[in-house]
Scaffold this motif. Structure first.
Motif, short mmCIF file in Angstrom:
data_model
loop_
_atom_site.label_atom_id
_atom_site.label_comp_id
_atom_site.label_asym_id
_atom_site.label_seq_id
_atom_site.Cartn_x
_atom_site.Cartn_y
_atom_site.Cartn_z
N ARG A 127 0.83 -1.20 0.00
CA ARG A 127 0.00 0.00 0.00
C ARG A 127 0.87 1.25 0.00
N CYS A 128 0.24 2.37 -0.09
CA CYS A 128 0.87 3.70 -0.07
C CYS A 128 1.99 3.77 -1.11
N GLY A 129 2.93 4.68 -0.92
CA GLY A 129 4.00 4.89 -1.89
C GLY A 129 5.01 3.78 -1.95
N PHE A 130 5.10 2.97 -0.90
CA PHE A 130 6.10 1.90 -0.89
C PHE A 130 5.58 0.63 -1.53
N GLY A 131 4.28 0.46 -1.66
CA GLY A 131 3.71 -0.72 -2.30
C GLY A 131 4.22 -0.92 -3.71
N PRO A 132 4.20 0.12 -4.55
CA PRO A 132 4.72 -0.05 -5.91
C PRO A 132 6.24 -0.22 -5.98
N ILE A 133 6.96 0.23 -4.97
CA ILE A 133 8.43 0.15 -4.99
C ILE A 133 8.91 -1.26 -4.65
N VAL A 134 8.33 -1.85 -3.61
CA VAL A 134 8.77 -3.17 -3.17
C VAL A 134 8.07 -4.22 -4.04
N ASP A 135 8.87 -5.01 -4.73
CA ASP A 135 8.32 -6.10 -5.53
C ASP A 135 8.91 -7.41 -5.05
N ASP A 136 8.50 -8.51 -5.68
CA ASP A 136 8.97 -9.82 -5.21
C ASP A 136 10.44 -10.07 -5.50
N LYS A 137 11.08 -9.16 -6.21
CA LYS A 137 12.51 -9.29 -6.44
C LYS A 137 13.32 -8.82 -5.23
N ILE A 138 12.74 -7.90 -4.44
CA ILE A 138 13.48 -7.36 -3.29
C ILE A 138 12.78 -7.60 -1.96
N GLY A 139 11.63 -8.26 -1.98
CA GLY A 139 10.94 -8.48 -0.72
C GLY A 139 9.62 -9.18 -0.88
N ILE A 140 8.83 -9.11 0.18
CA ILE A 140 7.49 -9.71 0.19
C ILE A 140 6.52 -8.66 0.69
N LYS A 141 5.41 -8.50 -0.06
CA LYS A 141 4.34 -7.59 0.34
C LYS A 141 3.10 -8.41 0.69
N ILE A 142 2.36 -7.90 1.67
CA ILE A 142 1.10 -8.56 2.01
C ILE A 142 -0.02 -7.53 1.88
N PRO A 143 -1.24 -8.00 1.61
CA PRO A 143 -2.36 -7.06 1.52
C PRO A 143 -2.69 -6.49 2.90
N CYS A 144 -3.21 -5.29 2.90
CA CYS A 144 -3.59 -4.62 4.15
C CYS A 144 -5.10 -4.74 4.30
N LYS A 145 -5.54 -5.80 4.98
CA LYS A 145 -6.97 -6.06 5.13
C LYS A 145 -7.46 -5.72 6.52
N ASN A 146 -6.91 -6.40 7.52
CA ASN A 146 -7.27 -6.16 8.92
C ASN A 146 -6.11 -6.65 9.78
N PRO A 147 -6.03 -6.20 11.01
CA PRO A 147 -4.88 -6.55 11.86
C PRO A 147 -4.68 -8.06 12.05
N LYS A 148 -5.76 -8.80 12.27
CA LYS A 148 -5.63 -10.25 12.49
C LYS A 148 -5.03 -10.94 11.26
#
Length: 189
Positions: A127-148
């Protein structure tokens, strides 16, 4: 450890200790509490350390986060660094295995760019400005749904990297390309 030459940064990773780094102000939008909940689920992993740089706006806020670490059962792996000079943050980035970024609301964070500069793989929200920057080549992103769900997804991602450390050198090496992609020179040409 990072070795610098004229063209790249080569990061090596320890096979003994697994260091997770979090950097930020102890405020709601940075979601240190989610990070503490995630790390509490990973305390059974051998030689895992959670390094936390930053503090609250008040001493009471800082102590409240330390109390949360104790409440969640993550206190045994937490290393609290407080507010330290930027050069020390970079040193910690060079010594860490992953950068854990739990912010939920901000533009592109400078600390994300510093992690990339240091060849440090990133685990963050998509999400936000860092979501498009971080890709699977340099890391792992998860969706922002709910805290649990975030705690579950982050725990799974970090557990995966812990057990598949062979992915870290490639992610780190790919940070060089990401640095070039984001450079002022590239943006101007």
């Amino acid at each position: 450890v990072i070795k610098k030459d004229e063209t790249s940064i080569v990061k090596t990773f320890s096979k003994d200790c697994f260091k997770v780094l979090w950097v930020g102000r102890f405020m709601y939008t940075k979601q240190l509490e989610i990070a503490l909940r995630v790390m509490s689920k990973l305390t059974g992993l051998k030689n895992i350390e959670f390094h936390i740089v930053g503090k609250g706006f008040t001493d009471e806020e800082t102590q409240a986060m330390k109390a949360k670490a104790l409440e969640y059962g993550a206190d045994s792996i937490c290393h609290w660094h407080g507010q330290i000079p930027n050069s020390e943050v970079h040193r910690l980035m060079q010594e860490s295995d992953i950068f854990f970024f739990t912010s939920i609301f901000e533009a592109t964070s400078t600390v994300i760019l510093e992690a990339i500069q240091n060849g440090l793989p990133i685990v963050c929200f998509d999400r936000c400005g860092f979501g498009p920057i971080v890709d699977d080549k340099i890391g792992i992103k998860i969706p922002c749904k709910n805290p649990k769900q975030a705690v579950k997804d982050f725990s799974t991602a970090i557990d995966y990297i812990y057990h598949h450390r062979e992915v870290l050198p490639g992610m780190s090496a790919n940070c060089k390309g990401k640095r070039m992609e984001l450079s002022w020179y590239n943006k101007m040409t």
